[in-house]
Structure formats: C-alpha cells, structure tokens
Design a protein around this motif. Structure first.
Motif, short mmCIF file in Angstrom:
data_model
loop_
_atom_site.label_atom_id
_atom_site.label_comp_id
_atom_site.label_asym_id
_atom_site.label_seq_id
_atom_site.Cartn_x
_atom_site.Cartn_y
_atom_site.Cartn_z
N ASN A 7 0.90 -1.18 0.16
CA ASN A 7 0.01 -0.15 -0.13
C ASN A 7 0.79 1.16 0.05
O ASN A 7 0.59 2.24 0.69
CB ASN A 7 -0.95 -0.09 1.19
N ALA A 8 2.00 1.16 -0.89
CA ALA A 8 2.52 2.63 -1.06
C ALA A 8 3.17 3.14 0.06
O ALA A 8 3.30 4.47 0.06
CB ALA A 8 2.10 3.31 -1.98
N GLY A 9 3.64 2.58 1.33
CA GLY A 9 4.15 3.21 2.36
C GLY A 9 3.15 3.86 3.19
O GLY A 9 3.45 5.01 3.96
N VAL A 10 1.95 3.48 3.22
CA VAL A 10 0.80 4.15 4.06
C VAL A 10 0.20 3.20 4.95
O VAL A 10 -0.32 1.94 4.56
CB VAL A 10 -0.51 4.52 3.24
N THR A 11 0.45 3.35 6.32
CA THR A 11 -0.25 2.46 7.36
C THR A 11 -1.19 3.26 8.16
O THR A 11 -1.32 4.43 8.31
CB THR A 11 1.09 2.20 8.38
N GLN A 12 -2.11 2.26 8.48
CA GLN A 12 -3.19 2.95 9.34
C GLN A 12 -3.36 1.81 10.73
O GLN A 12 -3.12 0.76 10.66
CB GLN A 12 -4.73 2.64 8.67
N THR A 13 -3.85 2.76 11.54
CA THR A 13 -3.79 2.12 13.02
C THR A 13 -5.07 2.56 13.59
O THR A 13 -5.32 3.86 13.54
CB THR A 13 -2.60 2.65 13.84
N PRO A 14 -5.76 1.78 14.16
CA PRO A 14 -6.02 0.30 14.50
C PRO A 14 -6.51 -0.28 13.02
O PRO A 14 -6.94 0.43 12.09
CB PRO A 14 -6.88 0.10 15.37
N LYS A 15 -6.37 -1.60 12.98
CA LYS A 15 -7.12 -2.29 11.81
C LYS A 15 -8.71 -2.56 12.05
O LYS A 15 -9.26 -2.59 10.92
CB LYS A 15 -6.42 -3.59 11.68
N PHE A 16 -8.85 -2.55 13.19
CA PHE A 16 -10.36 -2.96 13.57
C PHE A 16 -10.64 -2.41 14.99
O PHE A 16 -9.68 -2.58 15.79
CB PHE A 16 -10.62 -4.32 13.63
#
Lengths: 107, 112
Positions: free
Chosen positions: B1-10
């Motif tokens: 995903n091109a260096g994009v992280t999201q927190t949390p997952k759920f």
C-alpha cells in the motif's frame, strides 16, 4: 455536478471469457480518470491514469481506454485471480469515485 | 500500500465513545486524505490536508475532526461515535508525479 457511474454493478465471467467494464462520467475540466482494483478487506490499488480522449493504457490482461464521456476497462482472457472490485474515479476540482464493478471469474 | 499505514485495523466502539484513527506515511507527500467506504455508496471524502498544519472539509465531514501536526501523520477523530459512523475508513496520500492517490489498508470500525 461531477458524477461517475459504473456498470455493470456485478459481472460474472468464465475463465478466458473477455469482457469490458464501463465508467461514464460528467466533470467540468477533467484533470484525470483513474482505475483502481480493490480486493476484499484491502485498500484500493492503483492501476491506470488516463488524461485525454483517445488515450489507452495496458497492463497484463487489462486495457483502459478513454473517450470524452466514458472509459472502458477491457479484460482479455481473464483468470480467477482477476476477481476483484474495480473502481473508477475522475478528478475535476476533486476526486469523485464510482461505486465499482464487482468482477468474479470462475475457473 | 505504497508506504501508508493505518492504526488500528479494527475497532468496536459503543455509541458516544471517542477514538482516533492514525494514518502514517513514509513518502514525504504533502497531500493526505481520509475516506469512508460504505456498501452502495462508494468512497466518500471526509477531510483532507494539503500540508503540515492545514486541514479542509470534504464531502461528509460532520461528526469527524482531523489534525496534521506532523507531515507524516494525519489523524481522524470521532468525538462521540454514532452507529451511522460504522464503516471502513481509508487514508490516502497523493503522489504528485503520478497525479493519483495511494491508499492504506483500511480501518474497519463498528459502532454499537
């Protein structure tokens, strides 16, 4: 008002059965039309950008074309791994997404 | 995903609770976006940012707040969650070279 409509909503194909997905749009001042692939539970994955009528882009079994009113995503001899939802988006002043076409390719 | 992280997952919330979703990028891009995706509605823009310290409203901003204190991070806040905010939330960054957006993996939020 800028608008994007994708058809069909869902498409079921047999492996090897070629077809096309449609993206019709109205936008004032098209800056770009984008195709994305989205697998279940994941974020959209960028496929193509088209900028002007007559432009075409290809990637493996996928080919995207653009006219002044619509874009087509042609899928040639699809495989089961091509199953996904395909999203179209257009950018005028902002990015507007269609609702997507859910493609299912059966072996 | 091109260096994009999201927190949390759920995450599961009760009505009225608050939470913050974090989006982080490692690509130094100026533009960052928050979308929500609902069945039959497509992706809708909530808020966006054109650079550190700036934010702007998108199509469906009500009930959400955002902050961009650092260039790499874009936070989405829900002050008092409602069941209508049950959705999948995606963060995106804009690559100016490709003039397109790259999306994170998403956060699935359920508000009971």
């Amino acid at each position: 008002e800028d608008q994007v409509t994708q058809s069909p909503e869902a498409l079921r194909l047999q492996e090897g059965e070629s077809s096309s997905l449609n993206c019709s749009y109205t936008v004032s001042g098209l800056r770009g039309l984008f195709w994305y692939r989205q697998d279940p539970g994941k974020g959209p994955e960028f496929l193509f950008t088209l900028y002007s009528a007559g432009e075409e882009k290809e990637k493996e079994r996928l080919k995207a074309t653009l006219t002044k009113k619509e874009s087509f995503l042609h899928i040639t001899a699809p495989k089961p791994e091509d199953s996904a939802t395909y999203l179209c988006a257009v950018e005028g002043g902002k990015l507007i997404f269609g609702q997507g076409t859910e493609l299912s390719v059966k072996p | 995903n091109a260096g994009v992280t999201q927190t949390p997952k759920f995450r599961v919330l009760k009505t009225g609770q608050s939470m913050t979703l974090l989006c982080a990028q490692d690509m130094n891009h100026e533009y960052m976006y928050w979308y929500r995706q609902d069945p039959g509605m497509g992706l809708r823009l909530i808020h966006y940012s054109v650079g550190e310290g700036t934010t702007a409203k998108g199509e469906v901003p009500d009930g959400y707040n955002v902050s961009r204190l650092k260039k790499q991070n874009f936070l989405l806040g829900l002050e008092s969650a409602a069941p209508s905010q049950t959705s999948v939330y995606f963060c995106a960054i804009r690559d100016p070279a490709m003039e397109t957006q790259y999306f994170g993996p998403g956060t699935r939020l359920l508000v009971l």
